[in-house]
Design an enzyme around this catalytic site. Sequence first.
Site, PDB file in Angstrom:
ATOM      1  N   ARG A 112     -59.809  80.843 -32.137  1.00 56.39           N
ATOM      2  CA  ARG A 112     -59.987  79.283 -31.146  1.00 56.39           C
ATOM      3  C   ARG A 112     -60.026  78.013 -31.835  1.00 56.39           C
ATOM      4  NH1 ARG A 112     -63.941  82.478 -27.106  1.00 56.39           N
ATOM      5  NH2 ARG A 112     -64.773  83.765 -28.864  1.00 56.39           N
TER       6      ARG A 112
ATOM      7  N   ASN B 106     -63.073  46.529 -65.779  1.00 54.97           N
ATOM      8  CA  ASN B 106     -64.154  47.705 -66.766  1.00 54.97           C
ATOM      9  C   ASN B 106     -62.216  48.529 -67.186  1.00 54.97           C
ATOM     10  OD1 ASN B 106     -63.289  48.401 -64.428  1.00 54.97           O
ATOM     11  ND2 ASN B 106     -64.619  49.794 -64.524  1.00 54.97           N
TER      12      ASN B 106
ATOM     13  N   ALA C 111     -67.294  28.132 -64.676  1.00 52.86           N
ATOM     14  CA  ALA C 111     -66.870  28.553 -63.948  1.00 52.86           C
ATOM     15  C   ALA C 111     -65.177  28.984 -64.217  1.00 52.86           C
ATOM     16  CB  ALA C 111     -66.435  27.659 -62.299  1.00 52.86           C
TER      17      ALA C 111
HETATM   18  C1  UD1 Z   1     -70.038  88.301 -29.155  1.00 52.68           C
HETATM   19  C2  UD1 Z   1     -70.862  89.528 -28.178  1.00 52.68           C
HETATM   20  C3  UD1 Z   1     -71.217  88.542 -26.795  1.00 52.68           C
HETATM   21  C4  UD1 Z   1     -72.201  87.346 -26.760  1.00 52.68           C
HETATM   22  C5  UD1 Z   1     -71.306  86.664 -27.649  1.00 52.68           C
HETATM   23  C6  UD1 Z   1     -72.961  85.654 -28.062  1.00 52.68           C
HETATM   24  C7  UD1 Z   1     -70.259  91.721 -29.096  1.00 52.68           C
HETATM   25  C8  UD1 Z   1     -68.713  92.275 -29.115  1.00 52.68           C
HETATM   26  N1  UD1 Z   1     -69.906  90.529 -27.944  1.00 52.68           N
HETATM   27  O1  UD1 Z   1     -69.570  87.932 -28.943  1.00 52.68           O
HETATM   28  O2  UD1 Z   1     -71.949  89.730 -26.181  1.00 52.68           O
HETATM   29  O3  UD1 Z   1     -72.647  87.145 -25.159  1.00 52.68           O
HETATM   30  O4  UD1 Z   1     -71.023  87.409 -29.142  1.00 52.68           O
HETATM   31  O5  UD1 Z   1     -72.543  84.405 -28.600  1.00 52.68           O
HETATM   32  O6  UD1 Z   1     -70.504  91.710 -29.857  1.00 52.68           O
HETATM   33  N2  UD1 Z   1     -67.737  89.005 -36.247  1.00 52.68           N
HETATM   34  C9  UD1 Z   1     -67.700  89.847 -37.429  1.00 52.68           C
HETATM   35  N3  UD1 Z   1     -66.595  91.294 -37.550  1.00 52.68           N
HETATM   36  C10 UD1 Z   1     -66.033  90.860 -36.812  1.00 52.68           C
HETATM   37  C11 UD1 Z   1     -65.831  90.708 -35.507  1.00 52.68           C
HETATM   38  C12 UD1 Z   1     -66.347  89.067 -35.430  1.00 52.68           C
HETATM   39  O7  UD1 Z   1     -68.575  89.691 -37.969  1.00 52.68           O
HETATM   40  O8  UD1 Z   1     -65.145  92.009 -36.409  1.00 52.68           O
HETATM   41  C13 UD1 Z   1     -68.573  87.626 -35.864  1.00 52.68           C
HETATM   42  C14 UD1 Z   1     -67.904  86.522 -36.149  1.00 52.68           C
HETATM   43  O9  UD1 Z   1     -67.542  85.857 -37.064  1.00 52.68           O
HETATM   44  C15 UD1 Z   1     -68.541  85.645 -35.196  1.00 52.68           C
HETATM   45  C16 UD1 Z   1     -69.810  86.981 -34.041  1.00 52.68           C
HETATM   46  O10 UD1 Z   1     -69.317  88.159 -35.316  1.00 52.68           O
HETATM   47  O11 UD1 Z   1     -70.066  84.961 -35.960  1.00 52.68           O
HETATM   48  C17 UD1 Z   1     -69.271  87.274 -33.409  1.00 52.68           C
HETATM   49  O12 UD1 Z   1     -68.424  87.086 -32.826  1.00 52.68           O
HETATM   50  P1  UD1 Z   1     -67.310  86.056 -31.523  1.00 52.68           P
HETATM   51  O13 UD1 Z   1     -65.635  87.035 -32.389  1.00 52.68           O
HETATM   52  O14 UD1 Z   1     -68.180  85.378 -32.126  1.00 52.68           O
HETATM   53  O15 UD1 Z   1     -67.886  87.483 -30.585  1.00 52.68           O
HETATM   54  P2  UD1 Z   1     -68.138  86.668 -28.896  1.00 52.68           P
HETATM   55  O16 UD1 Z   1     -66.595  86.878 -28.602  1.00 52.68           O
HETATM   56  O17 UD1 Z   1     -68.516  85.676 -28.692  1.00 52.68           O
HETATM   57 CA    CA Z   2     -68.740  83.874 -30.105  1.00 49.51          CA
END
Ligand code: UD1
Ligand code: CA
Length: 476
Positions: free
Chosen positions: A18, A392, A429
């Site tokens: 996003r 310079n 000057a």
């Molecule tokens: C997640 C939570 C949601 C919570 C929200 C809060 C899950 C399934 N959902 O959703 O309940 O309300 O965070 O902000 O956990 N990431 C990885 N590996 C992956 C996927 C994601 O390391 O395979 C990391 C992303 O880089 C990020 C974090 O995990 O830093 C959260 O991932 P994101 O996809 O943003 O989860 P949300 O949809 O926000």
């Molecule tokens: Ca998130």
Amino acid sequence: MTGNNLAIIILAAGQGTRMRSRLPKVLHQIGGRPLVGHVLTTAGRLEAEHVEVVVRHERDQVVAALEKDYPAAVFIDQDEVPGTGRAVQVAVDALPADFDGDVLVLSGDCPLADADTLRSFLDAHRAAEAEATLMTAVVDDPTGYGRVIRDADGGVDRVVEQKDATADEAAVSEINAGMYVFRVATLRKYLPSVGVDNAQGEMYLTDVPGLLRRDGSRVAASVVSDVTVTYGVNDRAQLAEVGRLLNRRIVRRWQLEGVTVIDPATTWIDDDATLAPDVTILPNTHILRATTIAEGAIIGPDTTLVDCEVGADAIVRRTDATLAVIGAEATVGPFSFLRPGTVLGARGKIGAYVETKNAEIGEGSKVPHLSYVGDATIGRGVNLGASTITANYDDVNKHRTVVEDEVHTGSHTTLVAPVRLGAGAKTGAGAVVRKDVPAGSLAMSVAPQRNIEGWVEKNRAGTGAADAAARTRVAE
Ligand code: UD1
Ligand code: CA
């Protein structure tokens, strides 16, 4: 103290679709460091035994951006199985087999959770003696978050992701903040049972609380009162909003330390900057990176300082400066451009429309107007006349100009480097100085002036200039 028996896992493997960016989401910056850098900085304050960062998307770029500043962090590669549950699983597998403590899970895209909040969160988990504790918040608009579903007794029953929620579940306003503490044994036991049978085909970490409850184990929730600590960045609008909240917090911290900030809304201070008491910051000012400002200095308005050091009681207005040192009681601006390597001595002056680079300007020396001073060493008590320029660069190499103590140059002097002006020397000057000037000498290079009388009336007859000259002659 939370210190021992704690591992911190920071999730940073996602792409951040996003954001619509070439840069991985967690490397976007606020307050002078990447989003995940803030999480790592906070993690550092908790003195955990292990800090792991889970990476996958653009992993080399993410690791390169962090490894120097956070040498204690261990980078763990997530495999092709997607989801936060898998991310935590690979990180847990990388912990020593005899680690038997708590695991604090944080997200690389949630930079506002401060150390105090996380310490109370850990204390709440330990006091509740729960298998797992979720950080939750009650919000006006829960869109996008997982919802916390409670049972009839008010305990946590499970977390449902927005995409999997029924209309009733989606109406719940208590959200999962994405920060958790688990006993490591709990994760080792339950993560293998987490499947990918959901709307996103991912292993959800958020399935673990529900699995625990099925087994009759206790899951606690810690509801934060300040919901901003849970704010995550998923798009650029949230990046700006979270950046503004972080800045507000930093500005307030310095205000309470004795710094006057006239307009917090237009004052931007990076997390690494240091300001002393009785500093005054005027509107539209950016204090960036590791800038330090000593007592009594007045900065702004309309000033940007990047990695600068400003001495006590200095005045810096309408200035752009990077990697510059400004001495005590010195004055800079308005409209000055200080490039890297500028060192202005105590009580020195760099004035309007002056650019400096790699220039050491001694105590009490002045470069008041319209000058370029590059690759130069200027002694004490020097005055460079308006529009004095160091030439310079000869198109191939850069050369140094040395100006010894108490030299005064005439307006529009060009110093063709390499060149040296001895102590107390002066230039006329418009001088173009190509040869060294011995101490105490006056250097002149402009040809003597010749006035050709009557030239205008003879050669420009009928012009306003000729008429004006004629009138003056008649009046005499
Ligand atoms: C997640 C939570 C949601 C919570 C929200 C809060 C899950 C399934 N959902 O959703 O309940 O309300 O965070 O902000 O956990 N990431 C990885 N590996 C992956 C996927 C994601 O390391 O395979 C990391 C992303 O880089 C990020 C974090 O995990 O830093 C959260 O991932 P994101 O996809 O943003 O989860 P949300 O949809 O926000
Ligand atoms: Ca998130």
